[in-house]
Write a protein that holds these residues in place. Structure first.
Motif, mmCIF file in Angstrom:
data_model
loop_
_atom_site.group_PDB
_atom_site.id
_atom_site.type_symbol
_atom_site.label_atom_id
_atom_site.label_comp_id
_atom_site.label_asym_id
_atom_site.label_seq_id
_atom_site.Cartn_x
_atom_site.Cartn_y
_atom_site.Cartn_z
ATOM 1 N N ARG A 30 0.841 -1.200 0.000
ATOM 2 C CA ARG A 30 0.000 0.000 0.000
ATOM 3 C C ARG A 30 0.878 1.252 0.000
ATOM 4 O O ARG A 30 1.829 1.364 0.765
ATOM 5 C CB ARG A 30 -0.911 0.025 1.220
ATOM 6 N N LEU A 31 0.541 2.187 -0.875
ATOM 7 C CA LEU A 31 1.231 3.468 -0.955
ATOM 8 C C LEU A 31 0.309 4.573 -0.472
ATOM 9 O O LEU A 31 -0.873 4.587 -0.825
ATOM 10 C CB LEU A 31 1.624 3.781 -2.397
ATOM 11 N N ILE A 32 0.856 5.494 0.328
ATOM 12 C CA ILE A 32 0.103 6.675 0.735
ATOM 13 C C ILE A 32 1.012 7.893 0.641
ATOM 14 O O ILE A 32 2.238 7.765 0.652
ATOM 15 C CB ILE A 32 -0.480 6.564 2.158
ATOM 16 N N ILE A 33 0.389 9.052 0.538
ATOM 17 C CA ILE A 33 1.111 10.320 0.552
ATOM 18 C C ILE A 33 0.589 11.124 1.729
ATOM 19 O O ILE A 33 -0.622 11.309 1.870
ATOM 20 C CB ILE A 33 0.895 11.100 -0.755
ATOM 21 N N LEU A 34 1.507 11.586 2.572
ATOM 22 C CA LEU A 34 1.161 12.476 3.673
ATOM 23 C C LEU A 34 1.692 13.857 3.330
ATOM 24 O O LEU A 34 2.880 14.007 3.017
ATOM 25 C CB LEU A 34 1.809 12.021 4.981
ATOM 26 N N LYS A 35 0.828 14.860 3.367
ATOM 27 C CA LYS A 35 1.234 16.237 3.085
ATOM 28 C C LYS A 35 0.955 17.109 4.289
ATOM 29 O O LYS A 35 -0.140 17.083 4.845
ATOM 30 C CB LYS A 35 0.498 16.795 1.877
ATOM 31 N N ASN A 36 1.940 17.873 4.704
ATOM 32 C CA ASN A 36 1.792 18.860 5.761
ATOM 33 C C ASN A 36 1.402 20.167 5.064
ATOM 34 O O ASN A 36 2.237 20.805 4.436
ATOM 35 C CB ASN A 36 3.102 19.014 6.533
ATOM 36 N N VAL A 37 0.131 20.535 5.125
ATOM 37 C CA VAL A 37 -0.367 21.668 4.348
ATOM 38 C C VAL A 37 0.337 22.958 4.722
ATOM 39 O O VAL A 37 0.814 23.133 5.842
ATOM 40 C CB VAL A 37 -1.902 21.821 4.459
ATOM 41 N N GLY A 72 4.356 22.421 4.122
ATOM 42 C CA GLY A 72 4.191 22.416 2.675
ATOM 43 C C GLY A 72 4.802 21.210 1.982
ATOM 44 O O GLY A 72 4.650 21.047 0.780
ATOM 45 N N GLY A 73 5.492 20.355 2.712
ATOM 46 C CA GLY A 73 6.157 19.190 2.123
ATOM 47 C C GLY A 73 5.314 17.933 2.236
ATOM 48 O O GLY A 73 4.298 17.894 2.928
ATOM 49 N N ALA A 74 5.748 16.897 1.537
ATOM 50 C CA ALA A 74 5.015 15.626 1.544
ATOM 51 C C ALA A 74 6.000 14.466 1.511
ATOM 52 O O ALA A 74 7.137 14.618 1.066
ATOM 53 C CB ALA A 74 4.073 15.554 0.350
ATOM 54 N N ARG A 75 5.534 13.329 1.967
ATOM 55 C CA ARG A 75 6.307 12.079 1.906
ATOM 56 C C ARG A 75 5.423 10.988 1.335
ATOM 57 O O ARG A 75 4.241 10.900 1.653
ATOM 58 C CB ARG A 75 6.768 11.642 3.289
ATOM 59 N N VAL A 76 6.035 10.148 0.517
ATOM 60 C CA VAL A 76 5.372 8.953 0.015
ATOM 61 C C VAL A 76 5.838 7.805 0.891
ATOM 62 O O VAL A 76 7.043 7.612 1.096
ATOM 63 C CB VAL A 76 5.726 8.678 -1.462
ATOM 64 N N GLU A 91 10.386 11.893 -0.998
ATOM 65 C CA GLU A 91 10.053 13.148 -0.343
ATOM 66 C C GLU A 91 9.734 14.172 -1.407
ATOM 67 O O GLU A 91 10.423 14.250 -2.425
ATOM 68 C CB GLU A 91 11.218 13.641 0.505
ATOM 69 N N VAL A 92 8.691 14.954 -1.188
ATOM 70 C CA VAL A 92 8.322 16.015 -2.099
ATOM 71 C C VAL A 92 8.485 17.320 -1.332
ATOM 72 O O VAL A 92 7.765 17.554 -0.365
ATOM 73 C CB VAL A 92 6.860 15.857 -2.590
ATOM 74 N N PRO A 93 9.463 18.148 -1.706
ATOM 75 C CA PRO A 93 9.699 19.382 -0.947
ATOM 76 C C PRO A 93 8.541 20.369 -1.059
ATOM 77 O O PRO A 93 7.763 20.336 -1.952
ATOM 78 C CB PRO A 93 10.964 19.949 -1.569
#
Length: 93
Positions: A30-37, A72-76, A91-93
């Motif tokens: 399972r893949l998820i993306i968590l984003k800190n808005v 504003g960043g996210a992690r898969v 990681e998505v900056p």
């Protein structure tokens, strides 16, 4: 953190001492993306292998250190059936 069947989750962090110790709902692959808005007041630490979460819900990684989800960043994250936990893969900056 209890999550549903989705794959993308936006989180708002308001407390300076916030930290995430694990996520329920893990299934091998399972893949998820968590984003800190961007409206969050603080970054969010993903606490490595925390005993505050059930073993199968914990965050695991090679470094053995906490990872940070910046404002504003996210992690898969990938749920590893072999390791029985959530492993960061991007990681998505």
């Amino acid at each position: 953190l209890v999550i549903g069947r989705g794959h993308y989750f936006e989180l708002t962090v308001n407390g300076a001492n916030a930290g995430l110790t694990g996520i329920t709902g893990g299934e091998p692959g399972r893949l998820i993306i968590l984003k800190n808005v961007s409206g969050s007041a603080n970054s969010l630490p993903l606490i490595y292998n925390s005993s505050a979460s059930t073993a199968g819900n914990r965050f695991l990684n090679r470094s053995g250190a906490n990872l940070t989800l910046p404002i504003g960043g996210a992690r898969v994250l990938l749920y590893s059936g072999e390791l029985q936990g959530w492993v960061p893969i991007a990681e998505v900056p």
